[in-house]
Design a protein around this motif. Structure first.
Motif, PDB file in Angstrom:
ATOM      1  N   GLY A 219       0.789  -1.219   0.000  1.00 16.36           N
ATOM      2  CA  GLY A 219       0.000   0.000   0.000  1.00 16.36           C
ATOM      3  C   GLY A 219       0.822   1.270   0.000  1.00 16.36           C
ATOM      4  N   LYS A 220       2.011   1.219  -0.623  1.00 13.56           N
ATOM      5  CA  LYS A 220       2.888   2.385  -0.675  1.00 13.56           C
ATOM      6  C   LYS A 220       3.034   2.869  -2.117  1.00 13.56           C
ATOM      7  N   PRO A 221       2.985   4.175  -2.344  1.00 20.81           N
ATOM      8  CA  PRO A 221       3.187   4.692  -3.695  1.00 20.81           C
ATOM      9  C   PRO A 221       4.664   4.725  -4.072  1.00 20.81           C
ATOM     10  N   ILE A 222       4.933   4.555  -5.374  1.00 20.48           N
ATOM     11  CA  ILE A 222       6.283   4.692  -5.889  1.00 20.48           C
ATOM     12  C   ILE A 222       6.209   5.391  -7.239  1.00 20.48           C
ATOM     13  N   VAL A 223       7.109   6.342  -7.450  1.00 16.45           N
ATOM     14  CA  VAL A 223       7.174   7.081  -8.715  1.00 16.45           C
ATOM     15  C   VAL A 223       8.601   6.992  -9.240  1.00 16.45           C
ATOM     16  N   VAL A 224       8.775   6.371 -10.404  1.00 13.38           N
ATOM     17  CA  VAL A 224      10.094   6.283 -11.032  1.00 13.38           C
ATOM     18  C   VAL A 224      10.479   7.667 -11.542  1.00 13.38           C
ATOM     19  N   ALA A 225      11.699   8.101 -11.205  1.00  9.93           N
ATOM     20  CA  ALA A 225      12.091   9.495 -11.425  1.00  9.93           C
ATOM     21  C   ALA A 225      13.346   9.625 -12.268  1.00  9.93           C
ATOM     22  N   GLY A 226      13.446  10.764 -12.959  1.00  5.28           N
ATOM     23  CA  GLY A 226      14.681  11.154 -13.618  1.00  5.28           C
ATOM     24  C   GLY A 226      15.640  11.795 -12.635  1.00  5.28           C
ATOM     25  N   PHE A 227      16.704  12.394 -13.152  1.00  4.14           N
ATOM     26  CA  PHE A 227      17.820  12.789 -12.297  1.00  4.14           C
ATOM     27  C   PHE A 227      18.044  14.296 -12.190  1.00  4.14           C
ATOM     28  N   GLU A 228      17.314  15.073 -12.946  1.00  5.09           N
ATOM     29  CA  GLU A 228      17.427  16.519 -12.830  1.00  5.09           C
ATOM     30  C   GLU A 228      16.577  17.002 -11.656  1.00  5.09           C
ATOM     31  N   PRO A 229      16.866  18.209 -11.139  1.00  6.44           N
ATOM     32  CA  PRO A 229      16.126  18.663  -9.949  1.00  6.44           C
ATOM     33  C   PRO A 229      14.621  18.706 -10.145  1.00  6.44           C
ATOM     34  N   LEU A 230      14.167  19.145 -11.327  1.00  8.94           N
ATOM     35  CA  LEU A 230      12.724  19.187 -11.540  1.00  8.94           C
ATOM     36  C   LEU A 230      12.126  17.789 -11.684  1.00  8.94           C
ATOM     37  N   ASP A 231      12.902  16.849 -12.220  1.00  7.53           N
ATOM     38  CA  ASP A 231      12.444  15.458 -12.222  1.00  7.53           C
ATOM     39  C   ASP A 231      12.131  15.004 -10.807  1.00  7.53           C
ATOM     40  N   LEU A 232      13.089  15.217  -9.916  1.00 10.07           N
ATOM     41  CA  LEU A 232      12.933  14.738  -8.546  1.00 10.07           C
ATOM     42  C   LEU A 232      11.815  15.466  -7.819  1.00 10.07           C
ATOM     43  N   LEU A 233      11.738  16.774  -8.006  1.00 10.44           N
ATOM     44  CA  LEU A 233      10.686  17.524  -7.328  1.00 10.44           C
ATOM     45  C   LEU A 233       9.300  17.105  -7.831  1.00 10.44           C
ATOM     46  N   GLN A 234       9.163  16.928  -9.147  1.00  8.88           N
ATOM     47  CA  GLN A 234       7.868  16.479  -9.671  1.00  8.88           C
ATOM     48  C   GLN A 234       7.516  15.094  -9.147  1.00  8.88           C
ATOM     49  N   SER A 235       8.518  14.211  -9.054  1.00  8.67           N
ATOM     50  CA  SER A 235       8.263  12.855  -8.555  1.00  8.67           C
ATOM     51  C   SER A 235       7.829  12.875  -7.099  1.00  8.67           C
ATOM     52  N   VAL A 236       8.488  13.707  -6.291  1.00 10.39           N
ATOM     53  CA  VAL A 236       8.081  13.855  -4.886  1.00 10.39           C
ATOM     54  C   VAL A 236       6.643  14.357  -4.806  1.00 10.39           C
ATOM     55  N   LEU A 237       6.312  15.334  -5.639  1.00 11.29           N
ATOM     56  CA  LEU A 237       4.941  15.852  -5.644  1.00 11.29           C
ATOM     57  C   LEU A 237       3.946  14.758  -6.015  1.00 11.29           C
ATOM     58  N   MET A 238       4.295  13.926  -7.000  1.00 17.78           N
ATOM     59  CA  MET A 238       3.412  12.830  -7.406  1.00 17.78           C
ATOM     60  C   MET A 238       3.207  11.828  -6.278  1.00 17.78           C
ATOM     61  N   VAL A 239       4.287  11.529  -5.525  1.00 20.58           N
ATOM     62  CA  VAL A 239       4.162  10.635  -4.373  1.00 20.58           C
ATOM     63  C   VAL A 239       3.255  11.258  -3.319  1.00 20.58           C
ATOM     64  N   LEU A 240       3.482  12.531  -3.046  1.00 19.74           N
ATOM     65  CA  LEU A 240       2.674  13.220  -2.026  1.00 19.74           C
ATOM     66  C   LEU A 240       1.208  13.262  -2.418  1.00 19.74           C
ATOM     67  N   GLU A 241       0.920  13.496  -3.686  1.00 17.69           N
ATOM     68  CA  GLU A 241      -0.474  13.539  -4.123  1.00 17.69           C
ATOM     69  C   GLU A 241      -1.146  12.176  -3.951  1.00 17.69           C
ATOM     70  N   GLN A 242      -0.408  11.101  -4.195  1.00 14.96           N
ATOM     71  CA  GLN A 242      -0.976   9.769  -3.944  1.00 14.96           C
ATOM     72  C   GLN A 242      -1.288   9.579  -2.463  1.00 14.96           C
ATOM     73  N   ILE A 243      -0.346   9.994  -1.604  1.00 10.07           N
ATOM     74  CA  ILE A 243      -0.563   9.846  -0.159  1.00 10.07           C
ATOM     75  C   ILE A 243      -1.775  10.665   0.276  1.00 10.07           C
ATOM     76  N   ARG A 244      -1.860  11.887  -0.209  1.00 16.58           N
ATOM     77  CA  ARG A 244      -3.003  12.745   0.150  1.00 16.58           C
ATOM     78  C   ARG A 244      -4.324  12.140  -0.294  1.00 16.58           C
ATOM     79  N   ASP A 245      -4.312  11.551  -1.504  1.00 15.78           N
ATOM     80  CA  ASP A 245      -5.554  11.020  -2.077  1.00 15.78           C
ATOM     81  C   ASP A 245      -5.871   9.607  -1.598  1.00 15.78           C
ATOM     82  N   GLY A 246      -4.978   9.020  -0.776  1.00 19.87           N
ATOM     83  CA  GLY A 246      -5.205   7.661  -0.310  1.00 19.87           C
ATOM     84  C   GLY A 246      -4.993   6.615  -1.381  1.00 19.87           C
TER      85      GLY A 246
END
Length: 379
Positions: A219-246
């Protein structure tokens, strides 16, 4: 530079950071503890510290630096066996540069080289195979290590050596795989993890399907990410949105590079040459079932373990880390690198004591190098 500059834009980064802060606050309104997100790729750890992302994200979000550096997690016993092979008469040992400084129980490869062993740095296993062609009177051994990212190149080199009949070439295989340690971490009752930023390079080979168990079984979200700063920040946001939305899903932020089903040629080559080991020791984490690869009996002529009579399980294992070294606690998120009593004192990148200071992708080495930078300063 296409696919680089647009992912390093500070203005765009500030927009994503604002969204991360907003979603983190929304999650925080329903819980007291911070959100713990683990990145499980040494390249991601390096980028997080290089761009200061851990300092730019809000206090309610904690990065946990997982076992994403394959050089760092090599057990001492395997370094000892590699040194033993290298010190035999007539052997040329070849390896990647980072592996030269990994401390074993007796010495590192670079120390063995200083003591007279013929150990050479190469950039690919094909370089080692070429050395074998040029030195038919010597045994050339390639120290094969790395996650799924490097397993195909080693497999294809073994297949080429077999096709050529180049029998003075062999591989000391220490390739490891990413999904089993993730499962081990999730099974650890002391781990507090809310989601994962998935590895980019590994996923280029295996795709995203092998991570389905993370969402399905845990029951844990995972987002495969690229290596540039915006890649990582967008991936973190995607993980957080999954957690928020259950939600708990496997998402692919790095779809410009990572195909969902991986690279079929690489997967086929690895299946031909390797089979799983029943278990393998991860430095700082202990034994993990089916997390290592070994060469199949059909290719025993190119297996250094068979050729030199060494191998996993034939010597001492689970050698304790040096006194005061807390690499295992860093890899499992119990402490940050700077909380280790040896950090920057007895343990530095020039003279590593613990595993995570060996490679630039290790959490301690990355923190040591980039600990004070912010995104605007690093761009």
């Amino acid at each position: 530079m296409n696919y680089a500059d647009e992912f390093r834009d500070p203005i765009a980064a500030r927009g994503v950071l604002a969204a991360i802060a907003r979603v983190t606050d929304e999650i925080g309104a329903t819980r007291e503890k911070p959100v713990h997100i683990m990145e499980i790729c040494g390249g991601h750890t390096h980028a997080i510290f290089r761009y200061g992302l851990d300092k730019l994200t809000p206090p309610g979000l904690e990065f946990i630096h997982g076992p994403g550096c394959p050089v760092c997690v090599l057990p001492m016993s395997r370094i000892d066996e590699c040194v033993e092979i290298a010190e035999r008469p007539g052997v040329i040992m070849t390896t990647f540069g980072d592996a030269m400084r990994v401390p074993g129980h007796r010495k590192s490869l670079i120390q063995a080289n200083a003591d007279g062993a013929d150990i050479r740095m190469v950039y690919s296993p094909l370089d080692a195979l070429e050395l074998a062609r040029r030195h038919p009177d010597r045994e050339v051994v390639f120290f094969g290590l790395g996650f799924e990212t490097t397993t195909p190149s080693t497999a294809l080199t073994i297949l080429q050596a077999a096709a050529d009949g180049q029998t003075n070439f062999s591989v000391f295989c220490n390739h490891i795989t990413v999904p089993p340690p993730i499962k081990a971490l999730l099974d650890d009752p002391h781990m507090i993890l809310d989601g994962f930023v998935g590895p980019g390079h590994v996923s280029m080979v295996i795709g995203v399907r092998p991570y389905d168990f993370i969402a399905r079984d845990y029951g844990k979200p995972i987002v495969v990410a690229g290596f540039e700063p915006l890649d990582l920040l967008q991936s973190v946001l995607m993980v957080l949105e999954q957690i928020r939305d259950g939600r708990a899903e496997v998402e692919n932020q790095y779809s410009r590079v990572v195909p969902d089903d991986g690279n079929p040629v690489s997967i086929a080559a690895c299946a031909e040459v390797y089979e799983p080991r029943p278990s393998f020791e991860w430095r700082g984490l202990g034994e993990i079932d089916a997390s290592g690869m070994r060469i199949r009996p059909a290719y025993a002529a190119w297996d250094a373990e068979v050729k030199f009579g060494v191998g996993y399980g034939k010597g001492p294992r689970l050698v304790a880390e040096p006194d005061g070294c807390r690499c295992g606690d860093v890899m499992t998120g119990r402490i940050k690198p700077h909380s280790c009593p040896q950090f920057g004192k007895r343990c530095t990148p020039e003279m590593p004591l613990g595993a995570l200071m060996v490679s630039s992708e290790g959490a301690c080495a990355a923190y040591y190098q980039y600990g004070g930078l912010r995104l605007e300063e690093a761009l």
